[in-house]
Design a protein around this motif. Structure first.
Motif, PDB file in Angstrom:
ATOM      1  N   VAL A 139       0.969  -1.191  -0.021  1.00 12.86           N
ATOM      2  CA  VAL A 139       0.090   0.009  -0.122  1.00 12.86           C
ATOM      3  C   VAL A 139       0.903   1.075  -0.012  1.00 12.86           C
ATOM      4  CG1 VAL A 139      -1.427   1.408   1.560  1.00 12.86           C
ATOM      5  CG2 VAL A 139      -2.043  -1.105   1.246  1.00 12.86           C
ATOM      6  N   GLN A 140       1.845   1.243   0.827  1.00 13.28           N
ATOM      7  CA  GLN A 140       3.010   2.511   1.023  1.00 13.28           C
ATOM      8  C   GLN A 140       3.633   2.727  -0.392  1.00 13.28           C
ATOM      9  OE1 GLN A 140       3.731   4.990   4.019  1.00 13.28           O
ATOM     10  NE2 GLN A 140       3.365   5.378   1.891  1.00 13.28           N
ATOM     11  N   ASP A 141       4.112   1.709  -0.834  1.00 10.61           N
ATOM     12  CA  ASP A 141       4.608   1.825  -2.311  1.00 10.61           C
ATOM     13  C   ASP A 141       3.732   2.205  -3.325  1.00 10.61           C
ATOM     14  OD1 ASP A 141       7.224   1.318  -3.776  1.00 10.61           O
ATOM     15  OD2 ASP A 141       5.940  -0.153  -4.897  1.00 10.61           O
ATOM     16  N   PHE A 142       2.563   1.725  -3.332  1.00 12.30           N
ATOM     17  CA  PHE A 142       1.495   2.183  -4.458  1.00 12.30           C
ATOM     18  C   PHE A 142       1.211   3.733  -4.365  1.00 12.30           C
ATOM     19  CE2 PHE A 142      -2.747   3.341  -5.161  1.00 12.30           C
ATOM     20  CZ  PHE A 142      -2.974   3.086  -6.349  1.00 12.30           C
ATOM     21  N   TYR A 143       1.272   4.258  -3.012  1.00 10.43           N
ATOM     22  CA  TYR A 143       0.958   5.723  -2.915  1.00 10.43           C
ATOM     23  C   TYR A 143       2.153   6.450  -3.506  1.00 10.43           C
ATOM     24  CZ  TYR A 143      -3.363   5.065  -0.323  1.00 10.43           C
ATOM     25  OH  TYR A 143      -4.820   4.661  -0.019  1.00 10.43           O
ATOM     26  N   LEU A 144       3.377   6.064  -2.954  1.00  5.90           N
ATOM     27  CA  LEU A 144       4.279   6.893  -3.481  1.00  5.90           C
ATOM     28  C   LEU A 144       4.503   6.686  -5.025  1.00  5.90           C
ATOM     29  CD1 LEU A 144       6.911   5.771  -0.725  1.00  5.90           C
ATOM     30  CD2 LEU A 144       5.611   7.992  -0.893  1.00  5.90           C
ATOM     31  N   ARG A 145       4.243   5.724  -5.637  1.00 11.20           N
ATOM     32  CA  ARG A 145       4.649   5.465  -7.135  1.00 11.20           C
ATOM     33  C   ARG A 145       3.470   6.319  -7.641  1.00 11.20           C
ATOM     34  NH1 ARG A 145       7.597   1.186  -9.169  1.00 11.20           N
ATOM     35  NH2 ARG A 145       8.543  -0.135  -7.454  1.00 11.20           N
TER      36      ARG A 145
END
Length: 260
Positions: A139-145
């Motif tokens: 989830v965190q990686d998705f937001y940053l991307r």
């Protein structure tokens, strides 16, 4: 570069200053304005003085050509504006979304001025590698991307931001357009993506209440759980509420402010 460090920070627009009683200062989020508090202020102004400030680059506030919209710049402008109010007593500080990150840093730098902090829908992001749960990391990686894509695709963002804005419960609460594009993308990169919120929260001594919806589209469950483990931080999760402060979330925010 940002503005000259020896120059005073801009004075921000105070969109609302109404009611009498203990002071509550409200800071809205990115790509928005003080319309964020449409359902909150009317429920409080009979017993509080409610002050709503438009953040640098948004609403009625200035858009300096040299600003980089870093967390430091946002906080400096908020600090100057609050100073101009000449408040005599410590106040309750409430921030929504990016405004909650700014509010947390302001409170960490001015602990004697803030008696309580209420953070609504805070996008508390950390390095995905710092999260132990696989789903939290995804989830965190998705937001940053996703944020990088939003910043790098201007036409897509402006077009779809307008569509989404027309569907929200509060008319015109989303303020993303040609005028606010630079403040938006720079605030996204330099304040939300480059935040230090967990470290700021850890430095606080005043009570902190986080209010977040279970359907919040921008929350990081892992980040919220890390914050919840810190001293003095409590979390209220509002069922079926999303990121915007609609009537359901507004009731929880009002209760958090009233929770002396």
């Amino acid at each position: 570069m940002g503005w000259n460090p020896f120059r005073r920070a801009p004075l921000l627009h105070v969109a609302r200053d109404e009611g009498t009683g203990p002071v509550v200062v409200f800071l809205h989020g990115i790509a928005s304005s003080s319309l964020t508090w449409t359902h909150v202020v009317p429920a409080l102004s009979d017993r509080y003085r409610c002050v709503c400030i438009d953040l640098l680059g948004f609403g009625g506030s200035p858009i300096p050509e040299t600003a980089e919209y870093t967390l430091k710049e946002h906080v400096a402008a908020v600090a100057r504006t609050i100073g101009a109010l000449r408040l005599k007593q410590p106040f309750i500080l409430v921030g929504h979304s990016m405004g909650s990150l700014i509010a947390t840093r302001y409170a960490a730098r001015n602990p004697k001025r803030v008696k309580r902090l209420v953070l609504v829908s805070p996008p508390i992001y950390v390095n995905p590698d710092a999260l132990s749960d696989d789903r939290d990391r995804l989830v965190q990686d998705f937001y940053l991307r996703a944020y990088r894509y939003i910043r790098e695709n201007r036409d897509f963002t402006l077009r779809n931001g307008g569509i989404v804005g027309r569907l929200l419960e509060i008319p015109k609460v989303m303020d993303i357009n040609e005028r606010t594009w630079v403040p938006f993308v720079k605030s996204l990169e330099h304040t939300i993506e480059s935040q230090t919120t967990i470290a700021d929260l850890a430095a606080l001594r005043m009570p902190v209440e986080i209010v977040t919806g279970t359907l919040d589209e921008f929350t990081s469950p892992g980040g919220i759980r890390i914050a919840e483990r810190l001293r003095g931080v409590t979390v209220t999760r509002v069922r079926s509420a999303d990121h915007v402060i609609g009537k359901r979330l507004a009731r929880a925010v009002t209760a958090a402010i009233d929770d002396e």
